[in-house]
Scaffold this motif. Structure first.
Motif, PDB file in Angstrom:
ATOM      1  N   ALA A 145      -3.576 -12.189 -10.512  1.00 50.01           N
ATOM      2  CA  ALA A 145      -3.563 -12.167 -11.979  1.00 50.01           C
ATOM      3  C   ALA A 145      -2.376 -11.377 -12.519  1.00 50.01           C
ATOM      4  CB  ALA A 145      -4.874 -11.582 -12.503  1.00 50.01           C
ATOM      5  N   LEU A 146      -2.061 -10.270 -11.881  1.00 47.14           N
ATOM      6  CA  LEU A 146      -0.937  -9.451 -12.337  1.00 47.14           C
ATOM      7  C   LEU A 146       0.402 -10.122 -12.038  1.00 47.14           C
ATOM      8  CD1 LEU A 146      -2.170  -5.905 -11.286  1.00 47.14           C
ATOM      9  CD2 LEU A 146      -2.002  -6.813 -13.606  1.00 47.14           C
ATOM     10  N   SER A 147       0.557 -10.665 -10.858  1.00 47.02           N
ATOM     11  CA  SER A 147       1.841 -11.263 -10.475  1.00 47.02           C
ATOM     12  C   SER A 147       2.169 -12.481 -11.331  1.00 47.02           C
ATOM     13  CB  SER A 147       1.836 -11.649  -8.993  1.00 47.02           C
ATOM     14  OG  SER A 147       0.862 -12.642  -8.740  1.00 47.02           O
ATOM     15  N   ALA A 148       1.142 -13.131 -11.899  1.00 43.64           N
ATOM     16  CA  ALA A 148       1.380 -14.300 -12.734  1.00 43.64           C
ATOM     17  C   ALA A 148       2.061 -13.950 -14.049  1.00 43.64           C
ATOM     18  CB  ALA A 148       0.050 -15.002 -13.020  1.00 43.64           C
ATOM     19  N   ALA A 172       1.946   1.861  -5.962  1.00 44.65           N
ATOM     20  CA  ALA A 172       1.596   2.981  -6.835  1.00 44.65           C
ATOM     21  C   ALA A 172       2.786   3.523  -7.599  1.00 44.65           C
ATOM     22  CB  ALA A 172       0.944   4.094  -6.013  1.00 44.65           C
ATOM     23  N   ALA A 173       3.988   3.381  -7.065  1.00 49.39           N
ATOM     24  CA  ALA A 173       5.176   3.896  -7.744  1.00 49.39           C
ATOM     25  C   ALA A 173       5.432   3.180  -9.067  1.00 49.39           C
ATOM     26  CB  ALA A 173       6.398   3.766  -6.833  1.00 49.39           C
ATOM     27  N   ARG A 174       4.859   1.997  -9.236  1.00 51.92           N
ATOM     28  CA  ARG A 174       5.055   1.222 -10.468  1.00 51.92           C
ATOM     29  C   ARG A 174       3.963   1.484 -11.500  1.00 51.92           C
ATOM     30  NH1 ARG A 174       5.568  -4.895  -8.614  1.00 51.92           N
ATOM     31  NH2 ARG A 174       5.600  -5.196 -10.873  1.00 51.92           N
ATOM     32  N   VAL A 175       2.982   2.309 -11.153  1.00 50.33           N
ATOM     33  CA  VAL A 175       1.781   2.429 -11.983  1.00 50.33           C
ATOM     34  C   VAL A 175       1.608   3.844 -12.533  1.00 50.33           C
ATOM     35  CG1 VAL A 175      -0.749   2.316 -11.944  1.00 50.33           C
ATOM     36  CG2 VAL A 175       0.600   0.555 -10.790  1.00 50.33           C
ATOM     37  N   THR A 176       1.273   3.919 -13.814  1.00 52.07           N
ATOM     38  CA  THR A 176       0.898   5.187 -14.450  1.00 52.07           C
ATOM     39  C   THR A 176      -0.508   5.059 -15.013  1.00 52.07           C
ATOM     40  OG1 THR A 176       3.189   5.714 -15.088  1.00 52.07           O
ATOM     41  CG2 THR A 176       1.424   6.817 -16.314  1.00 52.07           C
ATOM     42  N   ALA A 177      -1.384   5.977 -14.646  1.00 58.48           N
ATOM     43  CA  ALA A 177      -2.731   6.027 -15.211  1.00 58.48           C
ATOM     44  C   ALA A 177      -2.656   6.734 -16.555  1.00 58.48           C
ATOM     45  CB  ALA A 177      -3.668   6.769 -14.269  1.00 58.48           C
ATOM     46  N   ALA A 178      -3.160   6.093 -17.608  1.00 58.49           N
ATOM     47  CA  ALA A 178      -3.044   6.635 -18.960  1.00 58.49           C
ATOM     48  C   ALA A 178      -4.430   6.905 -19.542  1.00 58.49           C
ATOM     49  CB  ALA A 178      -2.278   5.663 -19.855  1.00 58.49           C
ATOM     50  N   HIS A 179      -4.706   8.166 -19.838  1.00 56.42           N
ATOM     51  CA  HIS A 179      -6.002   8.562 -20.401  1.00 56.42           C
ATOM     52  C   HIS A 179      -5.800   9.080 -21.816  1.00 56.42           C
ATOM     53  CE1 HIS A 179      -9.263  11.384 -21.352  1.00 56.42           C
ATOM     54  NE2 HIS A 179     -10.031  10.545 -20.663  1.00 56.42           N
ATOM     55  N   PHE A 180      -6.648   8.615 -22.742  1.00 56.67           N
ATOM     56  CA  PHE A 180      -6.520   9.000 -24.148  1.00 56.67           C
ATOM     57  C   PHE A 180      -7.806   9.620 -24.662  1.00 56.67           C
ATOM     58  CE2 PHE A 180      -6.599   7.975 -28.771  1.00 56.67           C
ATOM     59  CZ  PHE A 180      -5.437   8.650 -29.139  1.00 56.67           C
ATOM     60  N   ASP A 181      -7.677  10.749 -25.334  1.00 54.44           N
ATOM     61  CA  ASP A 181      -8.809  11.446 -25.953  1.00 54.44           C
ATOM     62  C   ASP A 181      -8.865  11.070 -27.432  1.00 54.44           C
ATOM     63  OD1 ASP A 181     -10.683  13.176 -26.985  1.00 54.44           O
ATOM     64  OD2 ASP A 181      -9.564  15.003 -26.532  1.00 54.44           O
ATOM     65  N   HIS A 182      -9.904  10.334 -27.835  1.00 55.57           N
ATOM     66  CA  HIS A 182     -10.059   9.917 -29.234  1.00 55.57           C
ATOM     67  C   HIS A 182     -10.502  11.067 -30.144  1.00 55.57           C
ATOM     68  CE1 HIS A 182     -10.718   6.215 -26.834  1.00 55.57           C
ATOM     69  NE2 HIS A 182     -10.119   5.616 -27.830  1.00 55.57           N
ATOM     70  N   ARG A 183     -10.917  12.177 -29.539  1.00 59.25           N
ATOM     71  CA  ARG A 183     -11.436  13.341 -30.259  1.00 59.25           C
ATOM     72  C   ARG A 183     -12.700  13.001 -31.056  1.00 59.25           C
ATOM     73  NH1 ARG A 183      -6.442  16.826 -32.674  1.00 59.25           N
ATOM     74  NH2 ARG A 183      -8.103  18.389 -32.727  1.00 59.25           N
ATOM     75  N   MET A 243       0.844  -1.205   0.000  1.00 58.68           N
ATOM     76  CA  MET A 243       0.000   0.000   0.000  1.00 58.68           C
ATOM     77  C   MET A 243       0.873   1.246   0.000  1.00 58.68           C
ATOM     78  SD  MET A 243      -2.891   1.180   2.777  1.00 58.68           S
ATOM     79  CE  MET A 243      -1.694   1.637   4.023  1.00 58.68           C
ATOM     80  N   SER A 244       0.542   2.203  -0.851  1.00 60.34           N
ATOM     81  CA  SER A 244       1.287   3.450  -0.904  1.00 60.34           C
ATOM     82  C   SER A 244       0.970   4.329   0.290  1.00 60.34           C
ATOM     83  CB  SER A 244       0.941   4.205  -2.198  1.00 60.34           C
ATOM     84  OG  SER A 244       1.430   5.520  -2.154  1.00 60.34           O
ATOM     85  N   ALA A 245       1.993   4.996   0.800  1.00 54.97           N
ATOM     86  CA  ALA A 245       1.775   5.929   1.905  1.00 54.97           C
ATOM     87  C   ALA A 245       0.908   7.103   1.463  1.00 54.97           C
ATOM     88  CB  ALA A 245       3.119   6.433   2.416  1.00 54.97           C
ATOM     89  N   VAL A 271      -7.067   1.404  -9.484  1.00 58.79           N
ATOM     90  CA  VAL A 271      -6.851   1.372  -8.034  1.00 58.79           C
ATOM     91  C   VAL A 271      -6.329   0.006  -7.600  1.00 58.79           C
ATOM     92  CG1 VAL A 271      -7.919   1.648  -5.771  1.00 58.79           C
ATOM     93  CG2 VAL A 271      -8.635   3.110  -7.666  1.00 58.79           C
ATOM     94  N   ALA A 272      -6.949  -1.058  -8.103  1.00 60.71           N
ATOM     95  CA  ALA A 272      -6.534  -2.403  -7.694  1.00 60.71           C
ATOM     96  C   ALA A 272      -5.106  -2.709  -8.141  1.00 60.71           C
ATOM     97  CB  ALA A 272      -7.502  -3.436  -8.262  1.00 60.71           C
ATOM     98  N   ALA A 273      -4.729  -2.274  -9.339  1.00 61.02           N
ATOM     99  CA  ALA A 273      -3.366  -2.512  -9.812  1.00 61.02           C
ATOM    100  C   ALA A 273      -2.351  -1.743  -8.976  1.00 61.02           C
ATOM    101  CB  ALA A 273      -3.243  -2.123 -11.280  1.00 61.02           C
ATOM    102  N   ALA A 274      -2.675  -0.495  -8.639  1.00 61.90           N
ATOM    103  CA  ALA A 274      -1.763   0.310  -7.825  1.00 61.90           C
ATOM    104  C   ALA A 274      -1.559  -0.311  -6.452  1.00 61.90           C
ATOM    105  CB  ALA A 274      -2.300   1.737  -7.698  1.00 61.90           C
ATOM    106  N   ARG A 275      -2.614  -0.876  -5.891  1.00 62.52           N
ATOM    107  CA  ARG A 275      -2.491  -1.504  -4.577  1.00 62.52           C
ATOM    108  C   ARG A 275      -1.786  -2.851  -4.665  1.00 62.52           C
ATOM    109  NH1 ARG A 275      -8.131   0.151  -1.426  1.00 62.52           N
ATOM    110  NH2 ARG A 275      -7.535   2.341  -1.160  1.00 62.52           N
ATOM    111  N   ALA A 276      -1.954  -3.546  -5.776  1.00 66.87           N
ATOM    112  CA  ALA A 276      -1.297  -4.841  -5.935  1.00 66.87           C
ATOM    113  C   ALA A 276       0.201  -4.700  -6.177  1.00 66.87           C
ATOM    114  CB  ALA A 276      -1.938  -5.603  -7.100  1.00 66.87           C
ATOM    115  N   LEU A 277       0.571  -3.713  -6.970  1.00 66.03           N
ATOM    116  CA  LEU A 277       1.953  -3.582  -7.414  1.00 66.03           C
ATOM    117  C   LEU A 277       2.734  -2.512  -6.665  1.00 66.03           C
ATOM    118  CD1 LEU A 277       1.256  -3.696 -11.267  1.00 66.03           C
ATOM    119  CD2 LEU A 277       1.913  -5.605  -9.782  1.00 66.03           C
TER     120      LEU A 277
END
Length: 214
Positions: free
Chosen positions: A23-26, A57-68, A1-3, A49-55
């Motif tokens: 699932a991720l660790s596999a 947060a320092a290993r995770v980047t949230a990526a948002h894409f605008d299709h326009r 868990m991230s501080a 959220v689940a990935a950040a807690r599993a791995l």
């Protein structure tokens, strides 16, 4: 868990997060960074959220894409949700946008543009994989759609929990290795996603057009 994780932790959230962590660790090397493709919708927000807690947060980047493909104000609101959730859990954020407004709605081209950008985001973050929020409901819908389109029993197979990158690398990417595509929520029903977000106190957006472009 991230501080820096400011969202609730309780038995309900932990029950959702445990299978996602397995699932991720596999499929991930130890300490490998990942990006999470997040539209601001329920499924991808839960995956973030689940990935950040599993791995961590320092290993995770949230990526948002605008299709326009949609009004700017709507997309900006979704991006703001992703940024807020990423900040609340201590994850990094990356935003991208299609290079031009399409002359007509072409979901196949929009999906390809999104995955090309996600591949670049993975390279920039040094990420080994991209996590998406596809759920058990999406899996069932995929199989039914393929059957309706005339695929046989073998051709109607569902999505894999770990799969090769779905789009060929752009020529300028050279010999760069494509990331792995991970779907750790494939065994999770959408109702469980809704309960998880309620336990977190997170309000996601419900835009059906996002699902068509995943």
């Amino acid at each position: 868990m991230s501080a820096h994780d400011r969202l609730p932790h309780n038995r309900r959230t932990a029950a959702f997060e445990r299978p996602v962590a397995r699932a991720l660790s596999a499929h991930l090397p130890t300490d490998a960074p990942v990006i999470v493709a997040c539209s601001g919708g329920p499924d991808s927000t839960a995956a973030l959220v689940a990935a950040a807690r599993a791995l961590g947060a320092a290993r995770v980047t949230a990526a948002h894409f605008d299709h326009r493909l949609r009004p700017t104000v709507e997309v900006a609101a979704e991006r703001a949700i992703v940024e807020r959730v990423a900040a609340a859990i201590g994850a990094a954020f990356a935003g991208g946008r299609a290079p031009r407004v399409p002359r007509e709605r072409d979901e196949s081209a929009a999906r390809e543009a999104r995955y090309r950008w996600l591949a670049r985001a993975c390279a920039a973050a040094g990420a080994a994989a991209c996590v998406t929020g596809h759920t058990q409901d999406d899996q069932a819908e995929t199989v039914i759609l393929r059957l309706v389109r005339g695929a046989g029993s073998s051709g109607a197979a569902g999505m894999a929990a770990a799969a090769p990158w779905p789009v060929a690398p752009a020529p300028r990417a050279g010999a760069r290795r494509s990331p792995l595509l991970l779907r750790p929520l494939l065994g999770v029903p959408r109702a469980a996603v809704e309960r998880y977000l309620a336990a977190l106190g997170v309000a996601a957006v419900h835009d059906p057009t996002n699902a068509a472009l995943e």
